[in-house]
Design a protein around this motif. Sequence first.
Motif, short mmCIF file in Angstrom:
data_model
loop_
_atom_site.label_atom_id
_atom_site.label_comp_id
_atom_site.label_asym_id
_atom_site.label_seq_id
_atom_site.Cartn_x
_atom_site.Cartn_y
_atom_site.Cartn_z
N LEU A 1 0.82 -1.21 0.00
CA LEU A 1 0.00 0.00 0.00
C LEU A 1 0.86 1.26 0.00
CD1 LEU A 1 -2.79 -1.03 2.55
CD2 LEU A 1 -3.01 -0.82 0.06
N MET A 2 2.06 1.16 0.54
CA MET A 2 2.98 2.30 0.59
C MET A 2 3.81 2.43 -0.69
SD MET A 2 2.40 3.80 3.45
CE MET A 2 3.81 4.87 3.63
N GLY A 3 3.54 1.58 -1.67
CA GLY A 3 4.21 1.69 -2.96
C GLY A 3 5.41 0.78 -3.16
N VAL A 4 5.64 -0.13 -2.24
CA VAL A 4 6.77 -1.06 -2.38
C VAL A 4 6.40 -2.15 -3.38
CG1 VAL A 4 8.25 -2.72 -1.19
CG2 VAL A 4 7.56 -0.61 -0.04
N ASN A 5 7.23 -2.38 -4.38
CA ASN A 5 7.02 -3.45 -5.35
C ASN A 5 7.54 -4.74 -4.74
OD1 ASN A 5 7.23 -5.31 -7.52
ND2 ASN A 5 7.29 -3.62 -8.97
N ILE A 6 6.62 -5.55 -4.22
CA ILE A 6 7.01 -6.74 -3.46
C ILE A 6 7.77 -7.73 -4.33
CG2 ILE A 6 6.12 -8.75 -2.22
CD1 ILE A 6 3.97 -7.02 -1.06
N ASP A 7 7.32 -7.93 -5.57
CA ASP A 7 7.99 -8.89 -6.45
C ASP A 7 9.45 -8.50 -6.68
OD1 ASP A 7 5.80 -10.49 -6.71
OD2 ASP A 7 5.12 -9.62 -8.60
N LYS A 8 9.70 -7.21 -6.88
CA LYS A 8 11.09 -6.76 -7.08
C LYS A 8 11.92 -6.94 -5.82
CE LYS A 8 10.64 -3.39 -10.83
NZ LYS A 8 10.84 -1.97 -11.24
N VAL A 9 11.34 -6.63 -4.67
CA VAL A 9 12.07 -6.78 -3.41
C VAL A 9 12.43 -8.24 -3.17
CG1 VAL A 9 11.87 -6.63 -0.89
CG2 VAL A 9 11.13 -4.72 -2.32
N VAL A 10 11.48 -9.13 -3.40
CA VAL A 10 11.73 -10.56 -3.20
C VAL A 10 12.80 -11.05 -4.16
CG1 VAL A 10 10.72 -12.87 -3.39
CG2 VAL A 10 9.44 -11.03 -2.27
N SER A 11 12.69 -10.67 -5.44
CA SER A 11 13.65 -11.10 -6.44
C SER A 11 15.06 -10.60 -6.10
CB SER A 11 13.23 -10.58 -7.81
OG SER A 11 14.16 -10.97 -8.80
N ARG A 12 15.18 -9.35 -5.71
CA ARG A 12 16.49 -8.79 -5.38
C ARG A 12 17.05 -9.40 -4.10
NH1 ARG A 12 14.93 -2.53 -7.01
NH2 ARG A 12 14.91 -2.90 -9.27
N THR A 13 16.17 -9.76 -3.18
CA THR A 13 16.62 -10.44 -1.96
C THR A 13 17.23 -11.79 -2.29
OG1 THR A 13 14.90 -9.34 -0.66
CG2 THR A 13 15.91 -11.29 0.30
N PHE A 14 16.59 -12.53 -3.17
CA PHE A 14 17.14 -13.81 -3.62
C PHE A 14 18.50 -13.61 -4.29
CE2 PHE A 14 13.12 -15.84 -2.82
CZ PHE A 14 13.42 -17.19 -2.71
N VAL A 15 18.59 -12.61 -5.15
CA VAL A 15 19.85 -12.36 -5.86
C VAL A 15 20.95 -11.99 -4.87
CG1 VAL A 15 21.02 -10.83 -7.49
CG2 VAL A 15 18.75 -11.72 -8.03
N LEU A 16 20.64 -11.14 -3.90
CA LEU A 16 21.63 -10.75 -2.91
C LEU A 16 22.14 -11.96 -2.13
CD1 LEU A 16 23.17 -8.55 -1.39
CD2 LEU A 16 21.16 -8.22 0.07
N GLY A 17 21.20 -12.81 -1.69
CA GLY A 17 21.61 -14.03 -1.01
C GLY A 17 22.41 -14.95 -1.92
N GLY A 18 22.04 -14.99 -3.21
CA GLY A 18 22.76 -15.83 -4.17
C GLY A 18 24.18 -15.35 -4.41
N LEU A 19 24.36 -14.04 -4.48
CA LEU A 19 25.71 -13.48 -4.65
C LEU A 19 26.62 -13.89 -3.48
CD1 LEU A 19 24.82 -9.87 -5.86
CD2 LEU A 19 25.66 -11.76 -7.26
N LEU A 20 26.09 -13.77 -2.28
CA LEU A 20 26.86 -14.13 -1.09
C LEU A 20 27.17 -15.63 -1.08
CD1 LEU A 20 24.97 -12.03 1.60
CD2 LEU A 20 27.22 -11.56 0.66
N GLY A 21 26.13 -16.44 -1.35
CA GLY A 21 26.32 -17.88 -1.37
C GLY A 21 27.32 -18.31 -2.43
N GLY A 22 27.29 -17.66 -3.59
CA GLY A 22 28.23 -18.00 -4.66
C GLY A 22 29.67 -17.71 -4.28
N VAL A 23 29.90 -16.55 -3.67
CA VAL A 23 31.26 -16.23 -3.21
C VAL A 23 31.72 -17.20 -2.14
CG1 VAL A 23 32.70 -14.49 -2.11
CG2 VAL A 23 31.02 -13.79 -3.81
N ALA A 24 30.80 -17.55 -1.22
CA ALA A 24 31.14 -18.51 -0.17
C ALA A 24 31.52 -19.86 -0.78
CB ALA A 24 29.97 -18.68 0.79
N GLY A 25 30.84 -20.28 -1.84
CA GLY A 25 31.17 -21.53 -2.50
C GLY A 25 32.56 -21.50 -3.11
#
Length: 307
Positions: free
Chosen positions: A196-220
């Motif tokens: 309701l405050m204008g946050v695009n939930i799909d984009k936030v979720v997608s970018r959260t996955f990518v951020l976690g993926g970047l970290l996980g990839g470097v850790a690997g």
Amino acid sequence: MSLSDIWDVLVLGLVLGSLYAVIAIGYTLVYGVLQLLNFAHSEVFMAGGFGGVIALTIIEPVADPSGMQSVLYILLGMGAGALLGGVIAFGLEKAAYLPLRRRNAPRLVFLITAIGASFFLYNLAGKLFGRYPIAMPNMYENKTVFTIFGTTVSVTQLLIVGAAVVMLAAVDQIVNRTKLGSGIRAVAQDPEVAALMGVNIDKVVSRTFVLGGLLGGVAGFLFGTNLQVEYTMGFLPGITAFAAAVLGGIGNVRGAVLGGLLLGVVEAFTVEIWSDAWRYVGAFAVLVLVLMFRPTGLLGERVGRTA
């Protein structure tokens, strides 16, 4: 154990805990936003290891690299690992989880899907890269950098801890001081009000996955520099990192860091005092004891509804 032995084990535990902390953040970010236990994150970690191997194999590092060449090889490996990890995480969210969210699927379906995606990815990696461990191409001479109270710290150990500290600090700043971080915290607290405050939930979720993926990839990739890369390498570190996220308080980034470091140190001392057969017994015993008295974890708190 002598004082020297204690310092040796402590250094090993902090190195191991640093890896667990980086992986655990991927679990805790996704759970904070979706309340989803993304067990396929362990395969994102595994993909990062293979990404580094592929990139370094293509360029064929020289046998005796100079200091600058070693730095470039390391940066290339980390970048390739992060890229492949981020791509895999992005693909998982779009192909597996987004359709379920749009259909308001039960949480059990998300969990089953995550487990199925994990099995698919690690078997796919086994088919593509073989079932035997692959050594990371030589990037540097793993010599002693300095000593602390008689304990030697090698190049690999310093690389793992240094990279982990930089990434953990960066994520903390992203979550607490950026627009994306505000969106992540808003969606984690209440997705309906955030929308309701204008946050695009799909984009936030997608970018959260990518951020976690970047970290996980470097850790690997970092894990591969210390050991070897193989298609099953994500299972045990992934489960332990998930336990670290729960121990610290799943949904809390700083809690994931604390939980990872604590489990790494406990695991190292368990191996030293008893044997390698007890490696995970001590760590998970600590997890159970903490959760008996503090079910939300060390720094945990109640999170909002699922997005």
